[in-house]
Design a protein around this motif. Structure first.
Motif, mmCIF file in Angstrom:
data_model
loop_
_atom_site.group_PDB
_atom_site.id
_atom_site.type_symbol
_atom_site.label_atom_id
_atom_site.label_comp_id
_atom_site.label_asym_id
_atom_site.label_seq_id
_atom_site.Cartn_x
_atom_site.Cartn_y
_atom_site.Cartn_z
ATOM 1 N N ARG A 14 0.622 -1.092 0.052
ATOM 2 C CA ARG A 14 0.215 0.333 -0.281
ATOM 3 C C ARG A 14 0.799 1.717 -0.351
ATOM 4 N NH1 ARG A 14 -3.524 -3.041 3.613
ATOM 5 N NH2 ARG A 14 -2.679 -2.107 5.608
ATOM 6 N N SER A 15 1.819 1.375 0.834
ATOM 7 C CA SER A 15 2.461 2.204 0.555
ATOM 8 C C SER A 15 3.499 2.270 -1.017
ATOM 9 C CB SER A 15 4.068 2.077 2.152
ATOM 10 O OG SER A 15 2.910 2.444 3.051
ATOM 11 N N LEU A 16 4.130 1.373 -1.312
ATOM 12 C CA LEU A 16 4.731 1.435 -2.461
ATOM 13 C C LEU A 16 3.468 2.227 -3.651
ATOM 14 C CD1 LEU A 16 7.552 -0.996 -2.432
ATOM 15 C CD2 LEU A 16 7.426 0.904 -1.885
ATOM 16 N N GLN A 17 2.615 1.726 -3.569
ATOM 17 C CA GLN A 17 1.481 1.793 -4.437
ATOM 18 C C GLN A 17 1.215 2.945 -4.435
ATOM 19 O OE1 GLN A 17 -0.471 -0.324 -6.641
ATOM 20 N NE2 GLN A 17 -0.162 0.617 -7.569
ATOM 21 N N SER A 18 1.289 3.966 -2.967
ATOM 22 C CA SER A 18 0.964 5.905 -2.583
ATOM 23 C C SER A 18 1.841 6.743 -3.248
ATOM 24 C CB SER A 18 0.816 5.521 -1.817
ATOM 25 O OG SER A 18 0.179 7.410 -1.437
ATOM 26 N N PHE A 19 3.282 5.617 -3.034
ATOM 27 C CA PHE A 19 4.427 6.355 -3.363
ATOM 28 C C PHE A 19 4.306 6.778 -5.356
ATOM 29 C CE2 PHE A 19 9.226 5.947 -4.166
ATOM 30 C CZ PHE A 19 9.609 6.943 -3.307
ATOM 31 N N ALA A 20 4.692 5.193 -5.289
ATOM 32 C CA ALA A 20 4.624 5.658 -6.945
ATOM 33 C C ALA A 20 3.399 6.655 -8.002
ATOM 34 C CB ALA A 20 3.988 4.164 -7.998
ATOM 35 N N ALA A 21 2.024 6.231 -7.496
ATOM 36 C CA ALA A 21 1.256 7.874 -7.781
ATOM 37 C C ALA A 21 2.008 9.271 -7.502
ATOM 38 C CB ALA A 21 -0.371 7.915 -7.556
ATOM 39 N N SER A 22 2.543 9.058 -6.614
ATOM 40 C CA SER A 22 2.637 10.527 -6.270
ATOM 41 C C SER A 22 4.229 11.371 -6.796
ATOM 42 C CB SER A 22 3.017 10.698 -4.848
ATOM 43 O OG SER A 22 3.670 9.554 -4.106
ATOM 44 N N ALA A 23 5.170 10.024 -7.078
ATOM 45 C CA ALA A 23 6.602 9.984 -7.264
ATOM 46 C C ALA A 23 6.756 9.520 -9.062
ATOM 47 C CB ALA A 23 7.627 9.405 -6.707
ATOM 48 N N PRO A 230 12.652 11.182 -3.820
ATOM 49 C CA PRO A 230 12.352 11.025 -2.703
ATOM 50 C C PRO A 230 12.215 9.960 -2.473
ATOM 51 C CG PRO A 230 10.566 11.234 -4.404
ATOM 52 C CD PRO A 230 11.649 11.376 -5.410
ATOM 53 N N THR A 231 11.712 9.518 -1.135
ATOM 54 C CA THR A 231 11.927 8.319 0.290
ATOM 55 C C THR A 231 10.596 8.155 0.771
ATOM 56 O OG1 THR A 231 13.024 9.142 1.923
ATOM 57 C CG2 THR A 231 14.599 8.635 -0.141
ATOM 58 N N LEU A 232 10.738 7.099 0.850
ATOM 59 C CA LEU A 232 9.336 6.575 1.328
ATOM 60 C C LEU A 232 9.645 6.957 2.729
ATOM 61 C CD1 LEU A 232 8.951 2.803 0.995
ATOM 62 C CD2 LEU A 232 6.782 4.527 0.369
ATOM 63 N N PRO A 233 8.437 7.177 4.133
ATOM 64 C CA PRO A 233 8.795 7.582 5.426
ATOM 65 C C PRO A 233 9.232 6.885 6.372
ATOM 66 C CG PRO A 233 6.414 7.607 4.353
ATOM 67 C CD PRO A 233 7.067 7.429 3.389
ATOM 68 N N ASP A 234 10.130 7.228 7.377
ATOM 69 C CA ASP A 234 10.920 6.609 8.396
ATOM 70 C C ASP A 234 9.935 4.803 8.990
ATOM 71 O OD1 ASP A 234 12.933 8.562 7.835
ATOM 72 O OD2 ASP A 234 12.397 9.805 9.283
ATOM 73 N N SER A 235 8.539 5.716 8.874
ATOM 74 C CA SER A 235 7.869 3.677 9.514
ATOM 75 C C SER A 235 8.119 2.887 8.352
ATOM 76 C CB SER A 235 6.811 4.322 9.606
ATOM 77 O OG SER A 235 5.888 4.732 8.345
ATOM 78 N N TYR A 274 13.128 6.458 -8.452
ATOM 79 C CA TYR A 274 12.290 6.217 -7.296
ATOM 80 C C TYR A 274 12.384 5.373 -6.344
ATOM 81 C CZ TYR A 274 10.592 10.524 -9.452
ATOM 82 O OH TYR A 274 10.458 11.841 -9.766
ATOM 83 N N PHE A 275 11.806 4.455 -6.563
ATOM 84 C CA PHE A 275 12.024 3.065 -5.781
ATOM 85 C C PHE A 275 13.359 2.634 -5.236
ATOM 86 C CE2 PHE A 275 7.433 1.710 -7.345
ATOM 87 C CZ PHE A 275 7.138 1.693 -6.551
ATOM 88 N N PHE A 276 14.166 1.824 -6.368
ATOM 89 C CA PHE A 276 15.386 1.610 -6.411
ATOM 90 C C PHE A 276 16.115 2.683 -5.259
ATOM 91 C CE2 PHE A 276 20.539 1.793 -6.286
ATOM 92 C CZ PHE A 276 20.024 0.354 -6.871
ATOM 93 N N ASN A 277 16.345 3.946 -4.842
ATOM 94 C CA ASN A 277 16.873 4.726 -4.642
ATOM 95 C C ASN A 277 16.371 4.801 -2.826
ATOM 96 O OD1 ASN A 277 18.390 7.100 -3.672
ATOM 97 N ND2 ASN A 277 16.144 7.666 -2.982
#
Length: 451
Positions: A14-23, A230-235, A274-277
């Motif tokens: 879910r986090s990656l899916q949201s991240f993909a849309a924003s990045a 950009p990267t994912l949140p710390d959590s 972005y994902f790789f990073n």
């Protein structure tokens, strides 16, 4: 997976899916240059210079070669898919070459921000007259560092012939096509640049002549800089570290297409970079590898059966499909090369049958259709056998934890055709059990392991 690990993977999806849309980033860029090229053709045997007139265009169209379709290794004339004329041996004047260099800097900033430089290699001159078109397609990779194409539209009046790109980028959907503007009556040239695996097409020309300078885009350095992405949140990063510490090896599908010649962090485009990073930022060991995705689907429908084509997937509405499981195994380089060889051999067989049919009086008959069916059956069996070999080769290796993602159209990343060597393989139907089908997809993915 145990319940706790499964919950962690679902949260990560879910986090990656949201991240993909924003990045997601840009996948195409368009503009205008206040200049027009003078073009030399076939080492001076012909030329095209502004102001362009109809007599020039008619002469060139008569001299041009019929455009072909296919991959870098296998091309053929297919007037059902593409109708236009082209010249491959062309040069532009030095002044306009300077304009191309300026355009390349704009492209670098939008599509390849990590590159030290982007080059536009003048590749072909394309001419479309009334009735000409090019159906939806991706571009064949001509160079290991090719990442896309640049089209420069000469300011010549015509109707129809609209260039369109897919808003869902790597999959075909009639409703998703975006028109790219072409200022036909100006004193300069419109242009558009896009990633090569973004689906695009040219609608049928209604009148006039459409003339396009086609350039191959290459990058130097790396496509995307890690430090400014950009990267994912710390959590979420902590969740990743926890999964890796427990011994899980994560496989995350990449959105764009990559080939055996362009597999590695420096080739990653847009959201893939972005994902790789974001995984690299966790301290994990991250590689870009080919994986074989295995997707088993059961079909619940009271009236099931096959049609006569080679694709089992369209025999049933997807609303009746219930996915049982999906997983992925690593594909060693040996099998990537074998997959390419199988693809080339089958393409050559199909081209030979089609050419035979085209040269037969009266065109295709039932015998040629039967021969095509034999080719498709051979293709299905060859890829299925290869997939089973790949799975067998990984039996003693640790399982990969597949983190599936979906495209904008709601379908899995894994379900798409790629540039070369990556196709959909089907095993067919399984005995008298509940109707089920397994799909095999070889594609690029991030392989994330404990460092």
């Amino acid at each position: 997976l145990d319940p706790m690990a499964a919950a962690s993977v679902s949260t990560l999806q879910r986090s990656l899916q949201s991240f993909a849309a924003s990045a997601a980033g840009s996948f195409y860029v368009e503009g205008f240059v206040d200049a027009c090229p003078s073009i030399t053709i076939n080492a001076g045997k012909a030329a095209l210079s502004p102001p362009y007139d109809n007599s020039q265009l008619e002469m060139l169209y008569a001299l041009g070669d019929q455009s072909q379709v296919g991959t870098k290794e296998q091309t053929r004339i297919c007037l059902e898919a593409r109708k236009s004329k082209e010249f491959a041996n062309i040069d532009v004047d030095p002044k306009f070459q300077g304009c191309l260099n300026d355009i390349c800097e704009v492209i670098r900033q939008q599509l390849a921000p990590g590159a030290t430089k982007v080059h536009a290699d003048v590749y072909k001159l394309l001419l479309y007259q009334e009735g000409d078109f090019f159906h939806q397609h991706m571009d064949a990779q001509q160079h290991s560092h090719m990442f896309g194409s640049l089209l420069v539209f000469l300011p010549i009046p015509y109707k129809g012939g609209v260039f369109q790109v897919s808003s869902v980028q790597t999959t075909w959907d009639e409703r998703s096509m975006i028109d790219v503007a072409d200022r036909k009556d100006s004193q300069g040239c419109s242009w558009v640049a896009f990633y090569g695996d973004v689906i695009h097409r040219v609608t049928k020309v209604e009148s006039g002549c459409r003339v396009v300078l086609n350039c191959m885009l290459r990058f130097q350095g790396s496509m995307s800089p890690a430090k400014c992405l950009p990267t994912l949140p710390d959590s979420d990063q902590q969740e990743i570290r926890k999964l890796l510490a427990e011994g899980h090896q994560l496989a995350i599908p990449l959105f764009y297409a990559y080939t055996s010649e362009s597999i590695g962090p420096e080739f990653l485009k847009g959201r893939d970079a972005y994902f790789f990073n974001t995984f690299y930022a966790t301290g994990a060991a991250v590689e870009v590898k080919f994986v074989l995705c295995i997707d088993k689907t059961e079909v619940y429908t009271p009236d099931y059966g096959h049609d006569s084509d080679s694709d089992d997937s369209d025999d049933f509405p997807e609303s009746d499909w219930i996915k049982c499981f999906d997983r992925a195994v690593l594909v060693n380089h040996e099998y990537v090369l074998r997959s390419l060889k199988v693809r080339e051999d089958i393409a050559a067989m199909e081209a030979a049958v089609r050419e035979e049919g085209a040269n037969t009086t009266g065109g295709y008959g039932s015998s040629h259709k039967d021969k095509l069916m034999e080719v498709w059956t051979t293709r299905k069996a060859a890829f299925s056998d290869l997939a089973e070999e790949i799975i067998e080769s990984q039996m003693d290796e640790p399982l990969l934890t597949w983190v599936g993602l979906q495209r904008e159209d709601g379908k899995d990343y894994s379900r798409k055709s790629l540039w070369e060597g990556e196709s959909k393989y089907t095993t067919g139907w399984l005995g008298n059990m509940t109707p089920a089908v397994e799909f095999y997809y070889m594609r690029a993915a991030l392989l994330v392991r404990k460092p």
